[in-house]
Enzyme design. Structure first.
Site, PDB file in Angstrom:
ATOM      1  N   HIS A 225     -15.414 -25.386 -20.152  1.00  0.00           N
ATOM      2  CA  HIS A 225     -16.574 -26.195 -19.798  1.00  0.00           C
ATOM      3  C   HIS A 225     -17.123 -26.681 -21.133  1.00  0.00           C
ATOM      4  O   HIS A 225     -17.311 -27.760 -21.557  1.00  0.00           O
ATOM      5  CB  HIS A 225     -17.499 -25.622 -18.860  1.00  0.00           C
ATOM      6  CG  HIS A 225     -18.417 -26.776 -18.251  1.00  0.00           C
ATOM      7  ND1 HIS A 225     -19.596 -26.967 -18.838  1.00  0.00           N
ATOM      8  CD2 HIS A 225     -18.635 -27.700 -17.206  1.00  0.00           C
ATOM      9  CE1 HIS A 225     -20.293 -28.015 -18.113  1.00  0.00           C
ATOM     10  NE2 HIS A 225     -19.645 -28.238 -17.117  1.00  0.00           N
TER      11      HIS A 225
ATOM     12  N   ASP B 145     -24.005 -23.728 -22.700  1.00  0.00           N
ATOM     13  CA  ASP B 145     -23.181 -24.000 -21.969  1.00  0.00           C
ATOM     14  C   ASP B 145     -22.256 -22.648 -21.846  1.00  0.00           C
ATOM     15  O   ASP B 145     -22.945 -21.388 -22.262  1.00  0.00           O
ATOM     16  CB  ASP B 145     -22.257 -24.979 -22.283  1.00  0.00           C
ATOM     17  CG  ASP B 145     -21.614 -25.729 -21.207  1.00  0.00           C
ATOM     18  OD1 ASP B 145     -20.586 -25.124 -20.522  1.00  0.00           O
ATOM     19  OD2 ASP B 145     -21.798 -26.899 -21.126  1.00  0.00           O
TER      20      ASP B 145
ATOM     21  N   SER C 156     -21.673 -33.384 -15.928  1.00  0.00           N
ATOM     22  CA  SER C 156     -21.727 -32.648 -17.250  1.00  0.00           C
ATOM     23  C   SER C 156     -21.006 -33.372 -18.177  1.00  0.00           C
ATOM     24  O   SER C 156     -21.258 -33.177 -19.256  1.00  0.00           O
ATOM     25  CB  SER C 156     -20.828 -31.449 -16.762  1.00  0.00           C
ATOM     26  OG  SER C 156     -21.501 -30.257 -16.037  1.00  0.00           O
TER      27      SER C 156
END
Length: 240
Positions: free
Chosen positions: A55, A23, A215
């Site tokens: 994220h 990520d 996600s």
């Protein structure tokens, strides 16, 4: 390599399964300080645990929360050092090479599972990396994507890793499919639904936030599959 030695020591000292989060990098927030055992930057040479975007930290926090502290995490950072173009959601990486290399690195590290909460379109290099990881017995969990289509863009990867690879779609809190989810269109790959709307998590700055999208559904499935695998191994070994 000093970092690798430190990582190996951390893993050998714990019986916890190891999950690779491929990520945008992960911050060692208060909750993750004893969970994230290391970070490799596959797209540059940036300082560890100082992500540009939230994220990856959000994804790692969901895994840790869902696993109730039952896993360790290694961060494999793949976001483009140049950053995301305007109107694109992080993490952004225009090349498949860092992502494929991160999957192979996770295999080398002997992880139990790989979480890919990325906007992936089928790519030969990534598909073959998923195939190699799955052949080693590694669980590969991938977000199905947020385009609202009736066909995920990464089905070749799911097929290549079958039955250890799985695509994850997002539901709302009532269990209804989220409108933004790419939905399954065949039964020759694995696809599951997990909550992906307003999932509670933490930002890189340690602030409570909520994530919406596939996600944030994928790490829920990652944690559940890793824990289930651990229970199966324990049962076979007669340890429970």
């Amino acid at each position: 390599m000093p970092f690798l030695l430190a990582l190996t020591a951390s893993v050998s000292a714990s019986a916890k399964p190891l999950v690779a989060v491929i990520d945008s990098g992960v911050a060692r927030t208060g909750a993750l300080s004893g969970v994230v055992v290391g970070e490799y930057d596959m797209a540059g040479s940036r300082p560890a645990f100082q992500p540009r975007y939230d994220h990856g930290t959000m994804v790692a926090t969901i895994i840790d929360h869902e696993a109730q502290g039952g896993v360790d995490i290694v961060s494999l950072r793949i976001d483009d050092p140049a950053g995301c173009p305007a109107h694109f959601a992080p993490p952004c990486q225009p090349s498949s090479r860092p992502i494929a290399a991160a999957i192979d690195k996770a295999v080398d590290l002997g992880v139990d599972a790989i979480n890919l909460s990325l906007a992936l379109a089928d790519d030969p290099a990534i598909t073959e990396a998923v195939r190699r990881a799955s052949a080693k017995g590694i669980i590969v969990v991938m977000a199905a994507g947020n385009n609202g289509r009736n066909h995920p863009d990464n089905t070749a990867m799911a097929r290549a890793g079958f039955p250890r690879a799985v695509l994850v779609g997002a539901t709302d809190m009532a269990g209804n499919p989220w409108t933004g989810t790419n939905r399954p269109d065949a039964d020759d790959y694995l696809y599951v639904w997990r909550q992906g709307v307003d999932v509670p998590t933490v930002s890189a700055a340690g602030q409570k936030v909520f994530g919406t999208g596939t996600s944030f559904a994928a790490p829920i499935e990652t944690a559940r599959r890793v824990l289930a695998k651990g229970r199966e191994v324990a049962a076979l070994q007669g340890t429970h």
